[in-house]
Design an enzyme around this catalytic site. Structure first.
Site, PDB file in Angstrom:
ATOM      1  N   ARG A 269       0.801  -1.182  -0.177  1.00  8.80           N
ATOM      2  CA  ARG A 269      -0.057  -0.102   0.097  1.00  8.80           C
ATOM      3  C   ARG A 269       0.947   1.213   0.043  1.00  8.80           C
ATOM      4  NH1 ARG A 269      -3.886   2.928   4.409  1.00  8.80           N
ATOM      5  NH2 ARG A 269      -5.518   3.347   3.005  1.00  8.80           N
TER       6      ARG A 269
ATOM      7  N   HIS B 242       0.666   4.553  -2.498  1.00 13.74           N
ATOM      8  CA  HIS B 242       0.370   5.841  -2.045  1.00 13.74           C
ATOM      9  C   HIS B 242       1.472   6.795  -2.278  1.00 13.74           C
ATOM     10  CE1 HIS B 242      -3.123   5.395   1.188  1.00 13.74           C
ATOM     11  NE2 HIS B 242      -3.433   4.428   0.033  1.00 13.74           N
ATOM     12  N   ASP B 243       2.691   6.238  -2.571  1.00 12.14           N
ATOM     13  CA  ASP B 243       3.803   6.982  -2.751  1.00 12.14           C
ATOM     14  C   ASP B 243       3.637   7.442  -4.362  1.00 12.14           C
ATOM     15  OD1 ASP B 243       6.218   8.391  -2.799  1.00 12.14           O
ATOM     16  OD2 ASP B 243       7.394   6.598  -3.457  1.00 12.14           O
TER      17      ASP B 243
ATOM     18  N   GLY C  72       4.194  10.934  -8.161  1.00 17.71           N
ATOM     19  CA  GLY C  72       5.264   9.882  -9.105  1.00 17.71           C
ATOM     20  C   GLY C  72       5.576   9.311  -7.665  1.00 17.71           C
TER      21      GLY C  72
ATOM     22  N   ASP D 204       8.160   8.720  -5.775  1.00 16.43           N
ATOM     23  CA  ASP D 204       9.750   9.502  -5.599  1.00 16.43           C
ATOM     24  C   ASP D 204       9.956   9.579  -3.959  1.00 16.43           C
ATOM     25  OD1 ASP D 204       7.508  11.233  -4.474  1.00 16.43           O
ATOM     26  OD2 ASP D 204       8.111  13.089  -5.394  1.00 16.43           O
TER      27      ASP D 204
ATOM     28  N   SER E 238       8.145  10.555  -1.625  1.00 18.73           N
ATOM     29  CA  SER E 238       7.469  11.599  -0.951  1.00 18.73           C
ATOM     30  C   SER E 238       6.748  11.194   0.264  1.00 18.73           C
ATOM     31  CB  SER E 238       6.733  12.517  -1.861  1.00 18.73           C
ATOM     32  OG  SER E 238       5.585  11.778  -2.472  1.00 18.73           O
TER      33      SER E 238
ATOM     34  N   ASN F 236      -2.808   8.406   4.947  1.00 23.32           N
ATOM     35  CA  ASN F 236      -1.943   7.528   5.315  1.00 23.32           C
ATOM     36  C   ASN F 236      -1.434   7.196   6.678  1.00 23.32           C
ATOM     37  OD1 ASN F 236      -0.894   7.666   2.557  1.00 23.32           O
ATOM     38  ND2 ASN F 236       0.046   9.735   2.942  1.00 23.32           N
TER      39      ASN F 236
ATOM     40  N   PRO G  90      -7.596   7.909  -4.122  1.00 21.34           N
ATOM     41  CA  PRO G  90      -8.755   7.591  -4.129  1.00 21.34           C
ATOM     42  C   PRO G  90      -9.232   7.047  -2.782  1.00 21.34           C
ATOM     43  CG  PRO G  90      -7.353   6.000  -5.278  1.00 21.34           C
ATOM     44  CD  PRO G  90      -6.540   7.175  -4.834  1.00 21.34           C
TER      45      PRO G  90
ATOM     46  N   HIS H  39      -5.837  -5.550  -2.914  1.00 20.62           N
ATOM     47  CA  HIS H  39      -6.353  -6.063  -1.645  1.00 20.62           C
ATOM     48  C   HIS H  39      -6.599  -7.418  -1.407  1.00 20.62           C
ATOM     49  CE1 HIS H  39      -8.445  -1.710  -1.714  1.00 20.62           C
ATOM     50  NE2 HIS H  39      -7.032  -1.582  -1.291  1.00 20.62           N
ATOM     51  N   THR H  40      -6.090  -8.187  -2.148  1.00 18.48           N
ATOM     52  CA  THR H  40      -6.057  -9.679  -1.850  1.00 18.48           C
ATOM     53  C   THR H  40      -5.271  -9.925  -0.670  1.00 18.48           C
ATOM     54  OG1 THR H  40      -5.470 -11.820  -2.590  1.00 18.48           O
ATOM     55  CG2 THR H  40      -3.975 -10.265  -3.560  1.00 18.48           C
TER      56      THR H  40
ATOM     57  N   ASP I  44      -9.710  -9.602   2.177  1.00 16.62           N
ATOM     58  CA  ASP I  44     -10.039 -10.561   1.080  1.00 16.62           C
ATOM     59  C   ASP I  44     -10.306 -11.812   2.059  1.00 16.62           C
ATOM     60  OD1 ASP I  44     -10.155 -12.682  -0.780  1.00 16.62           O
ATOM     61  OD2 ASP I  44      -7.936 -12.633  -1.279  1.00 16.62           O
TER      62      ASP I  44
HETATM   63  C1  HEM Z   1      -9.581   2.819  -5.689  1.00 14.45           C
HETATM   64  C2  HEM Z   1      -8.376   2.620  -5.216  1.00 14.45           C
HETATM   65  C3  HEM Z   1      -8.259   2.177  -3.764  1.00 14.45           C
HETATM   66  C4  HEM Z   1      -8.826   2.634  -2.631  1.00 14.45           C
HETATM   67  C5  HEM Z   1     -10.227   3.746  -2.376  1.00 14.45           C
HETATM   68  C6  HEM Z   1      -8.445   2.017  -1.497  1.00 14.45           C
HETATM   69  C7  HEM Z   1      -8.583   2.074  -0.030  1.00 14.45           C
HETATM   70  C8  HEM Z   1      -8.130   1.494   0.776  1.00 14.45           C
HETATM   71  C9  HEM Z   1      -8.562   1.469   2.240  1.00 14.45           C
HETATM   72  C10 HEM Z   1      -9.657   2.341   2.710  1.00 14.45           C
HETATM   73  C11 HEM Z   1      -7.622   0.522   2.781  1.00 14.45           C
HETATM   74  C12 HEM Z   1      -7.842   0.295   4.598  1.00 14.45           C
HETATM   75  C13 HEM Z   1      -6.604   1.013   5.175  1.00 14.45           C
HETATM   76  C14 HEM Z   1      -6.646   0.640   6.629  1.00 14.45           C
HETATM   77  O1  HEM Z   1      -7.675   0.523   7.266  1.00 14.45           O
HETATM   78  O2  HEM Z   1      -5.524   0.658   7.291  1.00 14.45           O
HETATM   79  C15 HEM Z   1      -6.683  -0.059   2.055  1.00 14.45           C
HETATM   80  C16 HEM Z   1      -5.889  -0.937   2.444  1.00 14.45           C
HETATM   81  C17 HEM Z   1      -4.913  -1.555   1.526  1.00 14.45           C
HETATM   82  N1  HEM Z   1      -4.844  -1.246   0.247  1.00 14.45           N
HETATM   83 FE1  HEM Z   1      -6.125  -0.028  -0.792  1.00 14.45          FE
HETATM   84  N2  HEM Z   1      -7.102   1.289  -1.900  1.00 14.45           N
HETATM   85  C18 HEM Z   1      -7.241   1.292  -3.180  1.00 14.45           C
HETATM   86  C19 HEM Z   1      -6.051   1.041  -4.023  1.00 14.45           C
HETATM   87  C20 HEM Z   1      -5.318   0.370  -3.701  1.00 14.45           C
HETATM   88  C21 HEM Z   1      -4.056  -0.083  -4.707  1.00 14.45           C
HETATM   89  C22 HEM Z   1      -3.819   0.186  -6.089  1.00 14.45           C
HETATM   90  C23 HEM Z   1      -3.164  -0.949  -3.845  1.00 14.45           C
HETATM   91  C24 HEM Z   1      -1.904  -1.691  -4.324  1.00 14.45           C
HETATM   92  C25 HEM Z   1      -1.462  -2.063  -5.459  1.00 14.45           C
HETATM   93  C26 HEM Z   1      -3.699  -1.028  -2.524  1.00 14.45           C
HETATM   94  C27 HEM Z   1      -3.189  -1.767  -1.487  1.00 14.45           C
HETATM   95  C28 HEM Z   1      -3.700  -1.835  -0.225  1.00 14.45           C
HETATM   96  C29 HEM Z   1      -3.278  -2.738   0.874  1.00 14.45           C
HETATM   97  C30 HEM Z   1      -2.153  -3.800   0.560  1.00 14.45           C
HETATM   98  C31 HEM Z   1      -4.000  -2.683   1.908  1.00 14.45           C
HETATM   99  C32 HEM Z   1      -3.748  -3.204   3.077  1.00 14.45           C
HETATM  100  C33 HEM Z   1      -2.918  -2.562   4.110  1.00 14.45           C
HETATM  101  C34 HEM Z   1      -2.860  -3.055   5.489  1.00 14.45           C
HETATM  102  O3  HEM Z   1      -3.190  -4.199   5.835  1.00 14.45           O
HETATM  103  O4  HEM Z   1      -1.965  -2.473   6.076  1.00 14.45           O
HETATM  104  N3  HEM Z   1      -5.073  -0.426  -2.573  1.00 14.45           N
HETATM  105  N4  HEM Z   1      -6.902   0.448   0.886  1.00 14.45           N
END
Ligand code: HEM
Ligand SMILES: *[C@@H]1O[C@H](CO)[C@@H](O)[C@H](O)[C@H]1NC(C)=O
Ligand SMILES: *[C@@H]1O[C@H](CO)[C@@H](O)[C@H](O)[C@H]1NC(C)=O
Length: 326
Positions: free
Chosen positions: A65, A69-70, A75, A77, A79, A94, A161, A191-192, A243
């Site tokens: 994640r 976010h970076d 880009g 970088d 940041s 973040n 997003p 999110h898998t 997941d």
């Molecule tokens: C529409 C795009 C996305 C939205 C709205 C979104 C939103 C979120 C939210 C709300 C969480 C929970 C955060 C928390 O409670 O700590 C999360 C977790 C996560 N996101 Fe996303 N996400 C998006 C795209 C992505 C992308 C593109 C990736 C990676 C390629 C990603 C990877 C992750 C991962 C791995 C977690 C789990 C983090 C953890 O367990 O610490 N997400 N995301």
């Protein structure tokens, strides 16, 4: 056969022209960028990630994640790594990021092995790949040569997003980064692995959109499960798998859950309920080839994400420590 000197001159001119146009366009990231200057970079990062994930599996999703976010803001970088009161790291989206100490540990070792050479941005990119591999995803080659940025502003994170963005807004935010709807669906497959805090989705369980009831996108059988994990008025920091049933294992099961109304955060559920993205979810459903399709397309999408607005060549700098500019 002899090449005439006229031909030789022509070839030389074409080569020169190609070189100049490449320089003018700016350099690109490439696999093996540190081959001569820091040949052990990949193994150093990989062992730092492995050590950290072995003692705490939640670090792997944290690092994945962090890369998203970076890369999404200015880009990739680094940041995201800058400490300070109004930096990206300090911004609400973040606040729950994890794994910063792993990047710092890798950087410290790299500064001993090859001082001043490897950017923090490249460490983040490698750590994200290694996290996917450690959780069972397919390996991809990471183009390197990013430079670290000089700017990190909390306000810029508004472009990330959000879990409650409409699908149109999500699609637009990705399009602004040169990423299409298919890239969106593929990348959110990240999110898998990992978890979300109850705070970010419990509004779906009790009083969704002022209906006094749950989000109708949630499967009836899944609802009590989520409600017991996040009771109304309970601990908002409690974390729930994104997941269900496969939280530590990288694969296409996330999309099966979406189809079954078992998306946890609203933005994930919409990937299935919105027809613009559903068709891309469908491509990843099923065993055998579709599952393997997700694993190979994820790596390609990560490389694409990693090249948006990237800084190379003489832009930015190579930080000495990842938490501050030089
Ligand atoms: C529409 C795009 C996305 C939205 C709205 C979104 C939103 C979120 C939210 C709300 C969480 C929970 C955060 C928390 O409670 O700590 C999360 C977790 C996560 N996101 Fe996303 N996400 C998006 C795209 C992505 C992308 C593109 C990736 C990676 C390629 C990603 C990877 C992750 C991962 C791995 C977690 C789990 C983090 C953890 O367990 O610490 N997400 N995301
Ligand atoms: C999303 O949630 C935040 C609070 O967490 C709120 O400020 C914002 O207005 C919501 N956005 C939408 C589009 O509902
Ligand atoms: C929320 O409710 C409003 C008004 O009833 C409706 O127009 C809107 O589509 C609803 N949003 C969602 C996400 O269900």
């Amino acid at each position: 056969m002899k090449i005439s000197s006229l031909n030789k001159t022509c070839i030389l001119l074409v080569l020169l022209l190609a070189t100049f146009t490449t320089l003018a366009r700016g350099q690109r990231t490439r696999v093996g960028f540190y081959r001569a200057t820091c040949p052990r970079v990949e193994s150093i990062v990989q062992s730092a990630v492995q050590t950290a994930v072995q003692s705490n599996p939640a670090i792997a999703p944290g690092l994945l994640r962090m890369y998203f976010h970076d890369c999404f803001i200015n880009g990739c970088d680094a940041s995201i790594l800058i400490d300070g009161p109004a930096t990206e790291k300090a911004a609400p989206p973040n606040s729950l990021l994890r794994g910063f100490e792993v990047i710092d540990a890798a950087k410290a070792q790299l500064e001993t092995a090859c001082p001043g050479v490897v950017s923090c941005a490249d460490i983040v990119a490698l750590a994200a790949r290694d996290s996917v591999v450690l959780t069972g995803g397919r390996r991809w080659q990471v183009p390197l040569g990013r430079r670290d940025g000089l700017v990190s502003q909390a306000s810029d994170t508004a472009n990330l997003p959000a879990f409650n963005d409409s699908m149109s807004v999500q699609i637009r935010k990705f399009a602004d980064k040169g990423l299409n709807s298919q890239d969106l669906v593929t990348l959110v497959g990240g999110h898998t692995i990992g978890t979300a805090a109850c705070a970010l989705f419990s509004y779906r369980l009790y009083n969704f959109n002022n209906t006094n009831g749950p989000d109708p996108d949630i499967n009836q059988a899944f609802l009590p499960q989520l409600r017991s994990l996040c009771p109304n008025g309970g601990d908002l920091f409690r974390r729930v798998a994104l997941d269900t049933g496969s939280v530590n294992s990288f694969g296409n099961s996330f999309y099966e859950n979406l189809r079954n109304g078992r998306g946890v955060i609203e933005s994930d559920a919409k990937l299935w309920s919105d027809r613009r993205t559903r068709r891309f979810v469908q491509r990843f459903l099923g065993r055998g080839q579709p599952g393997s399709r997700f694993n190979s397309e994820f790596g390609r999408a990560m490389v694409k994400l990693g090249n948006t607005e990237v800084k190379t060549g003489r832009q930015g700098q190579i930080r000495r420590v990842c938490t501050a500019t030089n």
